[in-house]
Write a protein that holds these residues in place. Structure first.
Motif, mmCIF file in Angstrom:
data_model
loop_
_atom_site.group_PDB
_atom_site.id
_atom_site.type_symbol
_atom_site.label_atom_id
_atom_site.label_comp_id
_atom_site.label_asym_id
_atom_site.label_seq_id
_atom_site.Cartn_x
_atom_site.Cartn_y
_atom_site.Cartn_z
ATOM 1 N N GLY A 430 33.883 40.617 29.746
ATOM 2 C CA GLY A 430 34.399 41.862 29.221
ATOM 3 C C GLY A 430 34.729 43.157 30.584
ATOM 4 N N ASN A 431 34.658 42.369 31.588
ATOM 5 C CA ASN A 431 34.968 43.435 32.621
ATOM 6 C C ASN A 431 36.557 43.363 33.185
ATOM 7 O OD1 ASN A 431 34.847 45.070 35.134
ATOM 8 N ND2 ASN A 431 32.841 44.477 35.747
ATOM 9 N N VAL A 432 37.315 44.049 32.606
ATOM 10 C CA VAL A 432 38.601 43.883 32.651
ATOM 11 C C VAL A 432 39.011 44.706 33.997
ATOM 12 C CG1 VAL A 432 41.075 44.546 31.845
ATOM 13 C CG2 VAL A 432 39.198 44.184 30.132
ATOM 14 N N ALA A 433 38.357 45.534 34.512
ATOM 15 C CA ALA A 433 38.641 46.061 35.919
ATOM 16 C C ALA A 433 38.379 45.119 36.956
ATOM 17 C CB ALA A 433 37.692 47.368 36.050
ATOM 18 N N ALA A 434 37.492 44.458 37.033
ATOM 19 C CA ALA A 434 36.852 43.588 37.907
ATOM 20 C C ALA A 434 37.861 42.424 37.853
ATOM 21 C CB ALA A 434 35.484 43.009 37.734
ATOM 22 N N ALA A 435 38.393 42.022 36.814
ATOM 23 C CA ALA A 435 39.341 40.845 36.627
ATOM 24 C C ALA A 435 40.655 41.353 37.210
ATOM 25 C CB ALA A 435 39.476 40.397 35.092
ATOM 26 N N GLY A 436 40.972 42.626 37.161
ATOM 27 C CA GLY A 436 42.432 42.880 37.607
ATOM 28 C C GLY A 436 42.081 43.013 38.952
#
Length: 501
Positions: A430-436
């Motif tokens: 659920g960590n979209v910022a880290a994925a991006g």
């Protein structure tokens, strides 16, 4: 006595729905790799599932009340410690210890109820326990969301402590001490090999997305799991008083009960973990909004398990359970039609459908489990059934997490290249910022599309598994002869489980 066990049952769901809702907040507070964050849920499920059979055997030998009270005390103590964990390693370790206490409390409490109620009443009593579990599932997400936003994620474990403490007081006053006079103690070799087998299996599955499906370390973990399962099988065949009576698996109805135990893992339980991560981490809902959405999934468990117990007066359990699973399968297929970013109100109906379907077998499973063995071996029966259910849930969660990551990786392959696996693992938590941040040039919309495609593919797979399980439950549980009847006809078949007609 029933209220004491119901309070303990209501506390159990909070131990995995609460951390699921709070996982993004826990990640921000304690940090940790995607693998460490996956263990937030799986550490509890692993120790809970792998020690239930051992706890059931100990309850039969040393006393069900003693096991219930001791397990509740440990469960409450470690739950309290989780509120003050300072890093992710300590948090995961306490989660594992919390699972040990939960296993002892659950086995002791359910075995105590089996001694108190006779056949017809027992099924209805267990359906009430199932409804109590549903209370925790229905209100756990929204309660956890409210507490997280108001007081922070550590406060969710204080709710668990309060329920466990109330159950402990009632149990100390009202539970009667019972034990199996013929019990031979715990099969320590069997317990150790079974726990190791599950641990290696879970660790290997969780490591797959990060290391790859053909990584030597992953293959070594899975090989070790297979070896320990084989050793466990050999031990249980040779000991006089096994922890798992393998002869029971000769009987179709007993096998059907175990398959029924595993069914909610794929049809329902994994959604309790995956959906809050999707709603809060991926779609950007608040913890409270995500909790309200989860009520649509869990609310039917407030009343329908009791209704299912009453329906057994007119319908066969196999028909009720199989029909419920087919309804759940339809709900899963329906949910798969809505991509990430769809209007949340459109998801309410399919979530309700899944919850309604799973509520029908939910209220009957525990009662069916103890109906196929002698009353004196209720601890063993509860242990076997609960192990199949909870260990199945732990393995199912590890498998679907790995599959969701793999599906997302395949969707990202053309745009992320060698970084696809790394991005997919962060999306699954659920960590979209880290994925991006792994590849900043990839737009957020592309990441959400990849996650949505992966989630949809996973739902179709869960639909197929649930529908297939429904057919098998119809066939196996619908057979007329059960373990008890077969044992009555030929007592030599089950030397350690003879039962009065």
């Amino acid at each position: 006595m029933l209220v004491a066990v119901c309070c303990a049952a209501a506390a159990m769901p909070l131990t995995f729905t609460g951390p699921a809702v709070a996982l993004p907040a826990i990640s921000r507070s304690l940090g940790g790799s995607p693998l460490a964050l996956n263990w937030v849920i799986n550490a509890f499920m692993l120790t809970f599932g792998s020690t239930l059979m051992a706890a059931g055997a100990l309850a039969d030998t040393y006393g069900r009340k003693r096991m219930f009270l001791g397990g509740l005390a440990a469960f409450g103590l470690f739950s309290f410690g989780l509120a003050f964990a300072g890093d992710i390693v300590w948090f995961d370790s306490l989660r594992a210890l919390q699972g040990l206490g939960a296993a002892a409390a659950f086995s002791g409490g359910m075995a105590s109820l089996a001694q108190e109620f006779e056949e017809g009443e027992r099924l209805r009593a267990f359906s009430i326990v199932g409804a109590s579990f549903g209370v925790g599932l229905a209100f756990g997400p929204i309660a956890s969301g409210l507490v997280v936003e108001a007081f922070g994620w550590p406060a969710i474990f204080l709710l668990v402590v309060a329920l466990a403490g109330f159950a402990l007081v009632l149990g100390a006053i009202f539970l009667k001490e019972t034990r199996d006079p013929n019990a031979g103690g715990l099969d320590w070799k069997g317990a150790a090999t079974f726990t190791l087998a599950l641990a290696f299996l879970t660790f290997g599955i969780l490591q797959m997305p990060e290391a790859g499906w053909s990584d030597p370390f992953v293959l070594a973990m899975l090989s070790a799991a297979a070896a320990f399962f084989f050793i466990f099988y050999r031990i249980e065949r040779s000991v006089a008083r096994p922890m798992l009576d393998l002869s029971l698996f000769r009987y179709p109805r007993f096998v059907g009960v175990q398959l029924l135990a595993a069914a909610p893992a794929y049809a329902f339980v994994v959604l309790l973990i995956l959906l809050p991560v999707r709603f809060i981490g991926i779609e950007g809902m608040s913890e409270i909004e995500g909790g309200w959405m989860m009520i649509a999934l869990s609310a039917p468990l407030l009343v329908l398990p009791i209704a299912a117990g009453l329906l057994t007066r007119w319908f066969a359990p196999a028909a009720i359970c199989g029909t419920g699973l087919l309804v759940s399968a339809a709900g899963l297929a329906w949910l798969g039609q809505f991509p990430v970013g769809a209007d949340p109100m459109l998801l309410v109906a399919p979530l309700l459908t899944i919850g309604i379907g799973i509520s029908l077998p939910w209220g009957l499973m525990d009662g069916l489990a103890v109906s196929v063995v002698p009353k004196e071996r209720a601890g063993m029966a509860t242990g076997i059934f609960s192990t199949t259910r909870v260990a199945g849930e732990g393995v199912a969660l590890a498998v679907v997490t790995a599959l969701l990551s793999a599906f997302a990786q395949m969707s990202l392959g053309s745009v992320a290249g060698v970084h696809a696996a790394d991005i997919a693992q962060r999306l699954v938590t659920g960590n979209v910022a880290a994925a991006g941040s792994v590849v900043p040039s990839i737009e957020r919309g592309v990441l959400l599309q990849a996650y949505g495609d992966a989630f949809g593919a996973l739902l179709w797979l869960l639909t197929a598994i649930t529908a297939a399980t429904a057919v098998i439950v119809f066939l196996y549980l619908g057979k007329g002869a059960d373990v008890v009847e077969s044992a009555a006809e030929d007592p030599d078949l089950l030397p350690s489980t003879a039962m009065d007609p």
